[in-house]
Scaffold this active site. Sequence first.
Site, short mmCIF file in Angstrom:
data_model
loop_
_atom_site.label_atom_id
_atom_site.label_comp_id
_atom_site.label_asym_id
_atom_site.label_seq_id
_atom_site.Cartn_x
_atom_site.Cartn_y
_atom_site.Cartn_z
CB VAL A 162 -4.17 -8.30 6.25
CG1 VAL A 162 -3.66 -8.76 4.89
CG2 VAL A 162 -5.25 -9.24 6.78
CG ASP A 163 -0.75 -3.00 4.93
OD1 ASP A 163 -0.18 -3.59 4.00
OD2 ASP A 163 -0.95 -1.77 4.94
CG ASP A 164 1.83 -4.18 10.75
OD1 ASP A 164 2.97 -3.90 11.14
OD2 ASP A 164 0.89 -3.37 10.76
#
Length: 669
Positions: A412-414
Amino acid sequence: MDNNTETNSGILDPTTHGSRQGDLLELALNATENAKDYLFRTQKGDGHWVAELESNTTITSEYVFMCQMLGIDLSPKREQIIKYLSSKQKQDGSWGIAFNHAGDVSTTAETYLALRILGVDVSDARLKNAERYILANGGLEKIRIFTRINFASFGLFPWEAVPVIPPEFILFPPQSPVNIYTLSSWARGTMVPLFIIFHHRPLFALPNGKSAQNDWLDHLWLDPKSKNIPYSSPWLEILRKNGVGWKSFFSSADVFLKAYEKVQSKTPLSKLRQYAVKKCEQWVLEHQEKSGDWAGIFPPMVNGVIALCLNGHALDSDPVRRGLEAIERFGINDEEGFRVEACQSPVWDSIFALTACVDAGHDGRDSRLLAAREWISSKQILADYGDWKVYNPKGPSGGWSFEYENSWYPDVDDTAAIVIGFLKQDPSSGNTDVVRNAVDWIVSMQNTDGGWAAFDVNNDKLFLNQIPFSDMDSLCDPSSPDVTARVLEALGILDDPKYAEFCRKGLNYLRCTQEDQGSWFGRWGVNYVYGTSGVLAALSRHAISKDDPMVVKGIEWLKKVQNLDGGWGECLESYSDKSLMGKGASTASQTAWGLIGLLAYLPATDSSIQRGVRWLVERQNQTGSSRGSWAEEEFTGTGFPNHFYLRYHMYRHNFPLMALGRFCRSQLS
């Protein structure tokens, strides 16, 4: 050296340069140009960026162990590996989990064993110093679980002193309260091949031969005659101390499992064991990328190769050969020596480099940035599989992973970072399939508490950290403020009413997770400076007022922890001791995070911002191959809080460029 008196020849000396001789805006504009020039000099031919992702010496040591186990000749790399490992030894003889952290017995023990395998004699001063450190800190009796497993594989530690890791665990269905999919993705990828290794309980030869009671490192024990050291208190003692609970339950279960291990091979249960081992092997083979990688990180890769070999696959068999080739691609061999990365971060590095250039006012239509965007876009994962689908079966594909090859574990972060970068580079791209697929995948991954985690949905069964083999508190992947903030920043920039309810829940999560001091926890960056910076940047995208108590407290906290030299820094120990929150020597990346947080709400003329910018422009490298970048030896990235840290070699560059770019644009607006 004190950060206020830094005078390296490649860094501006604040006594003769910097804002004392000119306008701060002019200096910042010049610094951004120099920083962009550095980025374009280091960009790869196909448009992406990647720099070393440094961890500690256990990764390279375990590479040495793998080669010793499998009979792979290390002689061509021997001197270079020794050079690298030796260079990381601390003054007290130890090796640590990070440059800016104290020594660690397990890290020191693994590095010691690797050097012995490579032929360094016990009388060598480096090993004598390490021996003194290990003995002074409790001896090999104090090594953690995964080091015990490595040592048990060479007969240096009894397998009986390792928690039971039964392959039958893979047979539990996803509907059961505990199964492999309730583990975090990184634990799952590491543990499944480890189930196979535990079943075989291998005994590999060391240079002194093969023995179940190998005495090669007996001099590192306080009492080598008593090696069956328990990894936790007896379960009855735990029960008396903690009462009925998960710790007591798992400790008692381990007693049962040890009894099961002794009888299963002599009963019809052996068929169940063989079936479980076969299912583990199938899972490992299924999760291998065509490139040979597993999850894009070293532990699943090395465990996968060893597990397959133990299960009968030859070194030249296709999956083992590809696995070994993938591991070799993690190797770096240069003037510092040979070392192995725990992971590689090309997608992460590339999107932050692109975003930094755009933040610094660079034309998003520049062919070099378009090439970066095209390369990143080509890595989007549209495959209709992945472990994330086990608990999110209706979620659409569209995420990105961190690495070159990792189709099973988009994160999710990427993905949120890419949405931010793409929208900043080209605001009209919000209607493209690339961005829409990404956003739809992200929102499908929202947890019931309103936050987002890195890899899975509702992977928050924290009681699993009470399992005996979890001595790194890393078996879960719950929501975290920093990942949630990145998502909300992306959704705020997109500004589509379709996602309003997801944003409302996410903002409520951030409000509920603010620390009393005003900061937010940073799961993937060190630590509260990182978390607070990201949250403030996100809140500003959702029209949360500067006067909102949540914002006021966040800004006040960032200002309060700013160092006297104008920078920001935070030590790794803040993960275990909140009194150290926001305290530490100033670093380039953490100073940038502090500025990014304040610039989300305050004008460029604010004194704290001016001091932070001054810190960055005065310390930008002026000469050599790193001209235009910043020096930073500290580890400011987080793998597992308190246990495993990372030094992203592009953090010291990308984030300062972002901060300076935002400062300049604010000043000029």
